[in-house]
Design a protein around this motif. Structure first.
Motif, short mmCIF file in Angstrom:
data_model
loop_
_atom_site.label_atom_id
_atom_site.label_comp_id
_atom_site.label_asym_id
_atom_site.label_seq_id
_atom_site.Cartn_x
_atom_site.Cartn_y
_atom_site.Cartn_z
N MET A 36 -33.11 141.77 65.13
CA MET A 36 -33.11 142.22 63.96
C MET A 36 -31.58 142.59 63.33
O MET A 36 -30.56 142.55 63.88
N MET A 37 -31.74 142.28 62.05
CA MET A 37 -30.28 141.91 61.30
C MET A 37 -29.73 143.24 60.85
O MET A 37 -30.53 144.18 60.10
N ASP A 38 -28.48 143.70 60.91
CA ASP A 38 -28.10 144.74 60.21
C ASP A 38 -27.57 144.66 58.82
O ASP A 38 -27.74 143.42 58.27
N ALA A 39 -27.25 145.70 58.04
CA ALA A 39 -26.94 145.60 56.84
C ALA A 39 -25.84 144.65 56.37
O ALA A 39 -25.95 143.73 55.66
N ARG A 40 -24.69 144.57 57.44
CA ARG A 40 -23.55 143.60 57.09
C ARG A 40 -24.05 142.27 57.14
O ARG A 40 -23.64 141.18 56.44
N GLU A 41 -24.66 142.06 58.07
CA GLU A 41 -25.52 140.53 58.40
C GLU A 41 -26.44 140.27 57.49
O GLU A 41 -26.22 139.03 56.83
N GLY A 42 -27.25 141.17 56.81
CA GLY A 42 -27.90 140.67 55.65
C GLY A 42 -27.11 140.45 54.39
O GLY A 42 -27.67 139.43 53.59
N ARG A 43 -26.12 141.14 54.05
CA ARG A 43 -25.25 140.79 53.08
C ARG A 43 -24.52 139.59 53.12
O ARG A 43 -24.55 138.65 52.27
N ARG A 44 -24.15 139.17 54.31
CA ARG A 44 -23.77 137.97 54.80
C ARG A 44 -24.47 136.63 54.29
O ARG A 44 -23.96 135.89 53.69
N VAL A 45 -25.68 136.82 54.81
CA VAL A 45 -26.57 135.77 54.68
C VAL A 45 -27.08 135.57 53.23
O VAL A 45 -27.19 134.60 52.76
N ALA A 46 -27.04 136.97 52.52
CA ALA A 46 -27.42 136.73 51.01
C ALA A 46 -26.23 136.14 50.30
O ALA A 46 -26.46 135.41 49.52
#
Length: 126
Positions: free
Chosen positions: A1-11
Motif C-alpha cells: 500500500m502507498m503512503d501519502a508521500r509515495e502517492g504525491r510522488r506518483v501523481a
C-alpha cells in the motif's frame, strides 16, 4: 500500500508526463526531466524555438482550494530562480535566452486534464 508521500510522488510524475506531452504537442523540445542541483529541482527543461525554458509543473486535484499557478509562493519562486541560475552557470549558458514557465494541471471537465501554460511566469527582480 502507498503512503501519502509515495502517492504525491506518483501523481507528480504523472503530471510531469502530461505536461511534457502537452508541451511537445506545441513544439517544445523536452531536453531533461527532474534535474536536481544545489539550487533545487527543475521539473522539465526544454527548448521553445530558440529559448531555453525551465518548467515548473503543478498539479492540483479537484478538491484543492488554489490552482497550480497560485500555489507557487515566494520561497518556491526563489528556489526556482536559484536552480535555473545554477543550471545556466554549470552549462555556460548565461548569454542564452531563457525563462521560467509554469504548467498548471487540474482535472478537466470535457477531457481528462485541463492544462494551463503560463509563459515567463517567474522572473528575477531587477
Amino acid at each position: 500500500m502507498m503512503d501519502a508521500r509515495e502517492g504525491r510522488r506518483v501523481a507528480g510524475q504523472r503530471a510531469e508526463g502530461v505536461a511534457a506531452r502537452y508541451l511537445q504537442s506545441r513544439g517544445v523540445r523536452i531536453l531533461k526531466r527532474n534535474v536536481h542541483s544545489r539550487g533545487g529541482e527543475l521539473d522539465l527543461i526544454g527548448m521553445d524555438q530558440e529559448v531555453l525554458v525551465f518548467f515548473e509543473v503543478r498539479y492540483r486535484g479537484s478538491g484543492s482550494l488554489t490552482g497550480g499557478a497560485e500555489s507557487i509562493g515566494y520561497h518556491k519562486q526563489q528556489r526556482l530562480l536559484k536552480a535555473a541560475a545554477f543550471y545556466l552557470h554549470r552549462h555556460s549558458l548565461w548569454n542564452h535566452p531563457s525563462r521560467i514557465d509554469v504548467v498548471a494541471i487540474a482535472p478537466g471537465i470535457t477531457s481528462q486534464y485541463r492544462v494551463q501554460w503560463i509563459k515567463d511566469a517567474i522572473q528575477a527582480s531587477p
